[in-house]
Enzyme design. Structure first.
Site, PDB file in Angstrom:
ATOM      1  N   SER A  21     -15.585  45.644 -38.620  1.00  9.30           N
ATOM      2  CA  SER A  21     -14.702  46.812 -38.177  1.00  9.30           C
ATOM      3  C   SER A  21     -13.486  47.330 -38.066  1.00  9.30           C
ATOM      4  O   SER A  21     -12.541  47.045 -37.638  1.00  9.30           O
ATOM      5  CB  SER A  21     -14.289  46.121 -36.197  1.00  9.30           C
ATOM      6  OG  SER A  21     -14.585  44.370 -36.568  1.00  9.30           O
ATOM      7  N   THR A  70     -11.168  45.638 -33.683  1.00 11.26           N
ATOM      8  CA  THR A  70      -9.919  45.850 -33.735  1.00 11.26           C
ATOM      9  C   THR A  70      -9.051  44.346 -33.929  1.00 11.26           C
ATOM     10  O   THR A  70      -8.939  43.543 -32.780  1.00 11.26           O
ATOM     11  CB  THR A  70      -8.996  46.611 -33.001  1.00 11.26           C
ATOM     12  OG1 THR A  70      -9.798  47.873 -33.497  1.00 11.26           O
ATOM     13  CG2 THR A  70      -7.977  46.877 -33.305  1.00 11.26           C
ATOM     14  N   THR A  85      -7.832  48.545 -37.690  1.00 12.75           N
ATOM     15  CA  THR A  85      -9.323  48.631 -37.554  1.00 12.75           C
ATOM     16  C   THR A  85      -9.792  49.026 -38.571  1.00 12.75           C
ATOM     17  O   THR A  85      -8.893  50.492 -39.019  1.00 12.75           O
ATOM     18  CB  THR A  85      -9.027  49.609 -36.127  1.00 12.75           C
ATOM     19  OG1 THR A  85     -10.330  49.858 -35.543  1.00 12.75           O
ATOM     20  CG2 THR A  85      -8.862  50.876 -36.207  1.00 12.75           C
ATOM     21  N   ARG A 105     -12.178  61.928 -36.692  1.00 14.51           N
ATOM     22  CA  ARG A 105     -11.094  60.616 -35.323  1.00 14.51           C
ATOM     23  C   ARG A 105     -10.224  59.859 -35.787  1.00 14.51           C
ATOM     24  O   ARG A 105     -10.846  58.687 -36.607  1.00 14.51           O
ATOM     25  CB  ARG A 105     -12.521  60.494 -34.153  1.00 14.51           C
ATOM     26  CG  ARG A 105     -12.506  60.042 -33.236  1.00 14.51           C
ATOM     27  CD  ARG A 105     -11.855  58.509 -33.576  1.00 14.51           C
ATOM     28  NE  ARG A 105     -11.800  57.180 -32.401  1.00 14.51           N
ATOM     29  CZ  ARG A 105     -11.584  56.093 -31.781  1.00 14.51           C
ATOM     30  NH1 ARG A 105     -11.199  55.290 -33.066  1.00 14.51           N
ATOM     31  NH2 ARG A 105     -10.897  55.930 -30.585  1.00 14.51           N
ATOM     32  N   GLY A 139      -8.016  56.668 -33.756  1.00 17.23           N
ATOM     33  CA  GLY A 139      -8.078  56.250 -32.762  1.00 17.23           C
ATOM     34  C   GLY A 139      -6.616  55.323 -32.450  1.00 17.23           C
ATOM     35  O   GLY A 139      -5.784  56.221 -32.577  1.00 17.23           O
ATOM     36  N   ASP A 140      -6.461  54.548 -30.928  1.00 16.12           N
ATOM     37  CA  ASP A 140      -4.955  54.267 -30.773  1.00 16.12           C
ATOM     38  C   ASP A 140      -4.287  53.527 -31.621  1.00 16.12           C
ATOM     39  O   ASP A 140      -3.229  53.097 -31.496  1.00 16.12           O
ATOM     40  CB  ASP A 140      -5.303  53.319 -29.591  1.00 16.12           C
ATOM     41  CG  ASP A 140      -5.481  52.116 -29.986  1.00 16.12           C
ATOM     42  OD1 ASP A 140      -6.882  52.299 -29.967  1.00 16.12           O
ATOM     43  OD2 ASP A 140      -5.929  51.422 -29.071  1.00 16.12           O
ATOM     44  N   THR A 191      -7.265  46.308 -27.740  1.00 17.85           N
ATOM     45  CA  THR A 191      -8.452  46.801 -28.545  1.00 17.85           C
ATOM     46  C   THR A 191      -9.312  47.334 -27.832  1.00 17.85           C
ATOM     47  O   THR A 191      -8.479  47.528 -25.961  1.00 17.85           O
ATOM     48  CB  THR A 191      -8.749  45.311 -29.067  1.00 17.85           C
ATOM     49  OG1 THR A 191     -10.164  45.507 -29.708  1.00 17.85           O
ATOM     50  CG2 THR A 191      -8.964  44.576 -28.503  1.00 17.85           C
ATOM     51  N   GLY A 192     -10.429  48.471 -28.388  1.00 16.49           N
ATOM     52  CA  GLY A 192     -11.218  48.568 -27.315  1.00 16.49           C
ATOM     53  C   GLY A 192     -11.197  50.260 -27.480  1.00 16.49           C
ATOM     54  O   GLY A 192     -11.220  51.042 -28.953  1.00 16.49           O
TER      55      GLY A 192
HETATM   56  C1  SD4 Z   1     -10.024  52.113 -31.712  1.00 19.51           C
HETATM   57  N1  SD4 Z   1      -9.371  50.870 -30.508  1.00 19.51           N
HETATM   58  O1  SD4 Z   1      -9.972  52.812 -33.048  1.00 19.51           O
HETATM   59  C2  SD4 Z   1     -10.089  50.903 -31.991  1.00 19.51           C
HETATM   60  C3  SD4 Z   1     -11.231  50.156 -31.615  1.00 19.51           C
HETATM   61  C4  SD4 Z   1     -11.633  48.943 -30.883  1.00 19.51           C
HETATM   62  O2  SD4 Z   1     -12.025  47.637 -30.093  1.00 19.51           O
HETATM   63  O3  SD4 Z   1      -9.984  48.288 -30.977  1.00 19.51           O
HETATM   64  N2  SD4 Z   1     -12.496  48.706 -30.574  1.00 19.51           N
HETATM   65  O4  SD4 Z   1     -10.418  52.622 -30.980  1.00 19.51           O
END
Ligand code: SD4
Length: 337
Positions: free
Chosen positions: A50, A188, A206, A216, A218-219, A239-240
């Site tokens: 990941s 992450t 990540t 895409r 992410g955050d 994370t998430g």
């Molecule tokens: C994302 N927040 O790219 C990251 C992925 C992650 O637990 O942290 N997943 O959305």
């Protein structure tokens, strides 16, 4: 004001990240070096699917990395959609130190990394390619559920087979979910630290959501979404499901709440509450948040069970579940993303 060094990282892989960061902190090194080195250690491991090398690819079979690093609003940067270089946090640090910019993306970020002397590398490992091929043939094999577009499985850590977990340790108990695929145990790596000089820093890295729509982001590379640090008030890393954090500027909000007098625990909980209030939450969603104030007090909160925080200080080297969990799993409402 000098303080007691501490380093906090997301998930059980955070223990390994912390071990590397703690070497820096305990030798009197800087929080900035500690968080960078902690992320490098995980990025370098092809066994972590990941983050960094070995991260699972997007739907087209290509890996893209996101990451950022932050000391303060004046000193921060991120890189996103990096496809040809590992170590996004280190590349972000060069952006912070060698440019006036805050975010570099895609081929521009890759070209910048090459100019800065980072080696090009193929981020897709054979193992990750095999998982992607399996997903392409039959996504249900990996998600364990009806195929619903590009949504990845929920990210919680399984009880069994998780690093650093002692058998029968109730503190470590998290909801076991047999339907979770082996490859979503971790996510992450997000790290916050305070060094002996009292300086606070954060970083996160990540490969984003597995099998995401190509393009895409992410955050994690976005200042204020995956990470925010303001030396006066505190720091937060997340994370998430990145989309939830981007819709709410989750880590900025956490620091803003600490600025207005909330404790790290109140701030973390209130961000998760805001996410629930403001977004359509579905079963696949998870968010884990760590908050830290300049005095070294910290807390964590999560949308669902399964998120864990690794803590390392002169007194502790542990992994513990989020102190507040707002949904107990399966209580999702609303529509899919
Ligand atoms: C994302 N927040 O790219 C990251 C992925 C992650 O637990 O942290 N997943 O959305």
């Amino acid at each position: 004001m000098p303080g007691q060094p501490i380093i906090l990282s997301t998930w059980s892989l955070g223990r390994r990240a912390n071990a590397v960061g703690w070497e820096v902190l305990s030798a009197g090194g800087s929080a900035l070096d500690a968080v960078e080195r902690a992320c490098i250690a995980i990025d370098a491991d092809p066994g972590v699917d990941s983050v960094g090398l070995g991260g699972l690819p997007d739907a087209s079979g290509r890996v893209s990395l996101d990451g950022c690093i932050m000391l303060s609003p004046r000193r921060c940067a991120g890189v996103c959609f990096v496809r040809e270089h590992n170590y996004p946090v280190s590349i972000a640090r060069r952006v912070m130190e060698h440019t006036h910019h805050v975010l570099l993306a895609g081929s521009g970020a890759d070209e910048f990394a090459s100019r800065e002397g980072f080696e090009r590398c193929d981020l897709l490992t054979d193992e990750a390619r095999k998982v992607w091929q399996k997903w392409k043939t039959d996504p249900a094999q990996l998600t364990g559920e009806r195929y619903r577009g590009w949504l990845p499985p929920r990210n919680v850590e399984e009880r069994r087979g998780v690093e650093g977990e002692g058998p029968g340790d109730d503190k470590q108990r998290i909801a076991a979910d047999e339907s979770l695929p082996h490859n979503r145990r971790h996510d992450t790596v997000g790290v916050l630290a305070i060094d002996a000089a009292g300086v606070m820093a954060g970083a996160c890295s990540t490969s984003g959501m597995a099998f995401k729509v190509p393009g895409r982001v992410g955050d994690s590379p976005i200042i204020g979404c995956g990470l925010y640090v303001d030396p006066r008030f505190g720091a937060a890393v997340a994370t998430g499901t990145g989309e939830l954090l981007m819709r709410t500027c989750g880590t900025f909000l956490a620091v803003e709440l600490m600025r207005s007098g909330r404790s790290p625990a109140q701030a973390a909980t209130q961000v998760i509450e805001r996410i629930i209030e403001s977004c359509d939450i579905v079963d696949d969603h998870q968010v884990g948040l760590i908050t830290l104030n300049p005095q070294g007090q910290w807390a964590s909160a999560a949308l669902r069970p399964g998120f864990r925080v690794a803590i390392r200080s002169s007194e502790r080297d542990e992994l513990e579940p989020a102190s507040r969990v707002l949904l107990n799993g399966g209580e999702a409402t609303g529509s899919l993303l």
